[in-house]
Design an enzyme around this catalytic site. Structure first.
Site, PDB file in Angstrom:
ATOM      1  CB  CYS A 155      -0.799   0.373   1.069  1.00  0.00           C
ATOM      2  SG  CYS A 155      -2.323   1.235   0.990  1.00  0.00           S
ATOM      3  CB  CYS A 158      -0.014   2.010   3.851  1.00  0.00           C
ATOM      4  SG  CYS A 158      -2.255   1.588   3.561  1.00  0.00           S
ATOM      5  CG  ASP A 159       3.163   1.173   4.459  1.00  0.00           C
ATOM      6  OD1 ASP A 159       2.504   2.203   5.577  1.00  0.00           O
ATOM      7  OD2 ASP A 159       2.897  -0.016   4.153  1.00  0.00           O
TER       8      ASP A 159
END
Ligand code: NDP
Length: 332
Positions: A155, A158-159
């Protein structure tokens, strides 16, 4: 992880689902990610006495990430597992009964919906909220497992932030990979896009964005052999260039992050005999609602969303599902 695979119960947990005769409830929530817990908070506050069956990966996909920086309300960010624990406590505070277990069968043929938990315990419910999520696909390399949480991620949204100014690689040639590569290109020094074929599958518009982004280098006809690192963090990737051809060669690139974007599998198999899905298996919801084709069965979160796939959008759709269930129960 496959939501519907059976696994041993963790130590210290007891399965409270009664065996023998079916237990009847008003509202059953299947799956325990942000969508499920948000549905549970709303359903419990509406006196629907919800019961949640957590599923194989209690807490959902967020428990596989470390820091969550983009969920509103956490100015310093939070840990994915801690956030799911907080959501669980919040759902329980209003009376949600959270149970260990995995739904292995479903029968939505009647007005009352029936599910079987762990192959033996039967629950019937007036309304069902499906929030079983989706599982990111991985290549299946041992080294991918070694560095999950240490530079391997599925992701970018997300990261990606943790790789600002660094070099990263994205695997995949579809719209997700193209989108993630352009997203990362805004943050990172360089992005390698690793494609196994000699062309991208992504839409023309997305392809143009990729080709017009200076710091994305597309590596066509490259297969990942191994994620390299020091045992705890990613330091590079070993690739096989032009597999099976006369000029086949192994190459290594130096990267700090390795992002998988080779698709997701929605966890909907068990419901498919009754609930309409698209060709990939995402549950189809009606218009701007969480309603499925089965009256009284609602879907929220990633199991019905292949576009946004964020914790916050999943949570929002969980709220919608609980409100839809509440209205359905009031009318029926
Ligand atoms: P896709 O299935 O479209 O693409 C997956 C990509 O990963 C393909 O390029 C595929 O390669 C590659 N791949 C699969 N397995 C491997 C492997 N083992 N090794 C290397 N590469 C592999 O998935 P997406 O997640 O990209 O998209 C899913 C759906 O969601 C699509 O319909 C897409 O259009 C849609 N979507 C829409 C968006 C939007 O509208 N903004 C954004 C994101 C997704 P190959 O081509 O060789 O099979």
């Amino acid at each position: 992880m496959d939501f519907f695979k059976k696994m041993d119960m963790p130590q210290g947990q007891t399965d409270k689902v009664p065996t023998g005769e079916a237990e009847h409830i008003k509202c059953l929530i299947i799956g325990s990610g942000p969508a499920g817990y948000t549905a549970a908070i709303y359903a419990a506050r509406a006196n629907l006495n919800p019961v949640m069956i957590q599923g194989m990966q209690a807490g959902g996909q967020l428990t596989t990430t470390t820091e969550v920086d983009n969920f509103p309300g956490y100015p310093e960010g939070t840990d994915g597992t801690a956030m799911m624990e907080d959501l669980k406590k919040q759902a329980e505070r209003f009376g949600t009964e959270v149970r260990w277990g995995t739904v292995t069968e479903a029968d939505f043929s009647g007005k009352v919906h029936k599910v079987v938990v762990d192959g033996e315990k039967v629950i019937t419910a007036d309304s069902v909220i499906i929030s079983t999520g989706a599982t990111a696909k991985y290549l299946g390399l041992e080294s991918e497992e070694t560095y999950r949480g240490g530079g391997v991620s599925a992701c970018a949204t997300c990261d990606g932030f943790f790789y600002r100014g660094k070099d990263v690689a994205v695997v995949g040639g579809g719209d997700t990979a193209a989108e993630e590569a352009t997203y990362l290109a805004n943050l990172c020094k360089k992005v390698y896009l690793i494609i196994r074929k000699d062309h991208l599958r992504a839409s023309k518009a997305m392809q143009e964005r990729v080709f017009n982004t200076k710091n994305i280098e597309v590596l066509f006809e490259h297969n990942t052999l191994e994620v390299l690192g020091d045992g705890s963090v990613v330091q590079g990737v070993k690739l096989l260039k032009r597999k099976g051809q006369a000029d086949e060669a192994e190459v290594e690139i130096k990267v700090d992050g390795f992002f998988l974007a080779i698709g997701h599998t929605p966890n909907s198999d068990v419901f498919k005999p009754y609930v309409e899905t698209d060709e990939t298996g995402y549950i189809i919801t009606k218009g701007k609602s969480s309603k499925t084709n089965v009256a009284g069965v609602f879907a929220c979160g990633d199991v019905q969303d292949h576009i946004y796939r964020q914790a916050i959008t999943a949570a929002g759709s969980g709220c919608m599902a609980a409100l839809d269930a509440e209205r359905y129960l009031a009318e029926n």
